[in-house]
Design a protein around this motif. Structure first.
Motif, PDB file in Angstrom:
ATOM      1  N   LYS A 215       0.831  -1.203   0.000  1.00 21.97           N
ATOM      2  CA  LYS A 215       0.000   0.000   0.000  1.00 21.97           C
ATOM      3  C   LYS A 215       0.867   1.256   0.000  1.00 21.97           C
ATOM      4  CE  LYS A 215      -4.275  -1.548   2.243  1.00 21.97           C
ATOM      5  NZ  LYS A 215      -5.210  -1.266   3.355  1.00 21.97           N
TER       6      LYS A 215
ATOM      7  N   TRP B 286       2.321   1.790  -3.526  1.00 20.41           N
ATOM      8  CA  TRP B 286       1.362   2.312  -4.507  1.00 20.41           C
ATOM      9  C   TRP B 286       0.969   3.757  -4.181  1.00 20.41           C
ATOM     10  CZ3 TRP B 286       1.078   0.893  -9.134  1.00 20.41           C
ATOM     11  CH2 TRP B 286       1.133  -0.448  -9.525  1.00 20.41           C
TER      12      TRP B 286
ATOM     13  N   LEU C 211       1.562   6.666  -6.739  1.00 23.69           N
ATOM     14  CA  LEU C 211       0.481   7.521  -7.234  1.00 23.69           C
ATOM     15  C   LEU C 211       0.951   8.969  -7.317  1.00 23.69           C
ATOM     16  CD1 LEU C 211      -2.693   7.740  -7.804  1.00 23.69           C
ATOM     17  CD2 LEU C 211      -2.831   8.483  -5.419  1.00 23.69           C
TER      18      LEU C 211
ATOM     19  N   GLN D  68      -3.463   4.351 -12.840  1.00 21.41           N
ATOM     20  CA  GLN D  68      -3.356   5.642 -12.161  1.00 21.41           C
ATOM     21  C   GLN D  68      -4.741   6.261 -11.990  1.00 21.41           C
ATOM     22  OE1 GLN D  68      -0.685   6.861 -10.844  1.00 21.41           O
ATOM     23  NE2 GLN D  68      -0.936   9.069 -10.604  1.00 21.41           N
TER      24      GLN D  68
ATOM     25  N   MET E  72      -6.708   4.369  -9.329  1.00 23.33           N
ATOM     26  CA  MET E  72      -6.271   4.664  -7.967  1.00 23.33           C
ATOM     27  C   MET E  72      -6.707   6.056  -7.526  1.00 23.33           C
ATOM     28  SD  MET E  72      -2.537   2.865  -7.356  1.00 23.33           S
ATOM     29  CE  MET E  72      -1.685   3.823  -8.620  1.00 23.33           C
TER      30      MET E  72
ATOM     31  N   ASN F 208      -9.146   6.746  -4.311  1.00 28.70           N
ATOM     32  CA  ASN F 208      -8.544   7.470  -3.183  1.00 28.70           C
ATOM     33  C   ASN F 208      -8.738   8.973  -3.369  1.00 28.70           C
ATOM     34  OD1 ASN F 208      -6.818   5.208  -1.692  1.00 28.70           O
ATOM     35  ND2 ASN F 208      -6.537   4.907  -3.895  1.00 28.70           N
TER      36      ASN F 208
ATOM     37  N   ALA G  28      -5.211   0.310  -2.654  1.00 30.73           N
ATOM     38  CA  ALA G  28      -4.459  -0.171  -3.816  1.00 30.73           C
ATOM     39  C   ALA G  28      -5.383  -1.035  -4.668  1.00 30.73           C
ATOM     40  CB  ALA G  28      -3.248  -0.977  -3.355  1.00 30.73           C
ATOM     41  N   ARG G  29      -5.257  -0.947  -5.961  1.00 27.17           N
ATOM     42  CA  ARG G  29      -6.188  -1.628  -6.851  1.00 27.17           C
ATOM     43  C   ARG G  29      -5.737  -3.050  -7.155  1.00 27.17           C
ATOM     44  NH1 ARG G  29     -10.192   0.031  -5.761  1.00 27.17           N
ATOM     45  NH2 ARG G  29     -11.285  -0.228  -7.751  1.00 27.17           N
TER      46      ARG G  29
END
Length: 270
Positions: free
Chosen positions: A65, A68, A72, A144, A147, A151, A170-171
């Motif tokens: 996590k 990522w 991001l 991207q 995510m 979020n 996280a995907r």
């Protein structure tokens, strides 16, 4: 090692003239002028915390996590980077017929964007994401966007407050629900064997090796200099600071790789 009795660019231009088809090996120093920071200092030491390992990424959900979440925030820097004079000069050298194969340890895709065609991405590409379960490849741009949607506010909030990595979403793979990972070779993992073999085959056909912007501290790149030296092929390098292959080099130029390569192209193009 060759004694520098001429300007550096003339020395390397003469080296390339004497060895018409070179095997070029590039590292992080090629992309720093594009705004992508390198990993090591001039002494070959880590400039910041070492990157996450493959084992940490796949075996630790909290670490995954965190990766990522940071990715991001950092991806726009990679996505918006543009080729610099070093990338452009290497592409021009290929068009002039001097580069038989370019092997890059970088994962930014800038050599291809500059026009280089004979490229092996030794460590993969950050603009692709792979599912570790079904092996599907997803464009990083779509991951991207996913995510960012999952979020909301994270990208803007992280700039003002300490980010909550534990709450980051996280995907997973949209096709099978499996674990997603950037399609790059993390530290602690091995370069796919077919990729290594293709690079070794290109090295066998080359007349000499030119290393650009790499300390070669990672064995994944250094092994090509080992193989070249064992085969009697001469090795030249443009790099700031200490290199793992220093003892193997015929010629070393400690200078800005973009400026030197641009000067070399100017000499070889006439």
């Amino acid at each position: 090692m060759h004694s520098e009795v001429m300007p550096p660019s003339q020395l390397l231009a003469a080296f390339v003239r004497e060895h018409p088809r070179v095997f070029v090996l590039t590292g992080a120093g090629v992309s720093t002028a594009s705004g992508i920071p390198g990993y090591r200092d001039a002494g070959g030491n880590w400039q910041r915390k070492p990157p996450v390992t493959h084992q940490e990424f796949t075996g630790n959900e909290a670490m995954r996590k965190r990766y990522w979440a940071r990715s991001l925030l950092g991806w726009p820097m990679i996505a918006n980077a543009t080729p610099n004079p070093a990338h452009e000069a290497l592409a021009r050298l290929e068009r002039l017929g001097h580069v038989g194969q370019l092997i890059t340890q970088n994962v930014d895709g800038l050599h291809q964007r500059a026009g280089s065609e004979s490229v092996i991405d030794l460590h993969g590409r950050l603009d692709q994401v792979v599912c570790l379960d079904c092996s599907a490849i997803h464009p990083r741009s779509s991951i991207q966007a996913s995510m960012l949607n999952a979020n909301p506010g994270f990208a803007t909030g992280a700039a003002t407050v300490a980010p909550d990595f534990d709450a980051f979403n996280a995907r997973d793979c949209a096709l099978c629900g499996g674990m997603l990972k950037p399609d790059v070779v993390f530290f602690g993992a091995s370069v796919p064997r077919p990729r290594v073999e293709a690079a070794f085959e290109a090295l066998e056909e080359a007349d000499a090796v030119v290393v650009v912007g790499s300390s070669l501290m990672a064995y994944s790149g250094y092994r090509f200099c080992e193989r070249a030296h064992a085969a009697g092929k001469l090795i030249a390098a443009i790099n700031h600071g200490r290199m793992r292959a220093d003892a193997l080099l015929h010629l070393k130029i400690d200078a800005d790789c973009g400026a030197e390569l641009t000067a070399i192209v100017g000499q070889l193009a006439h």
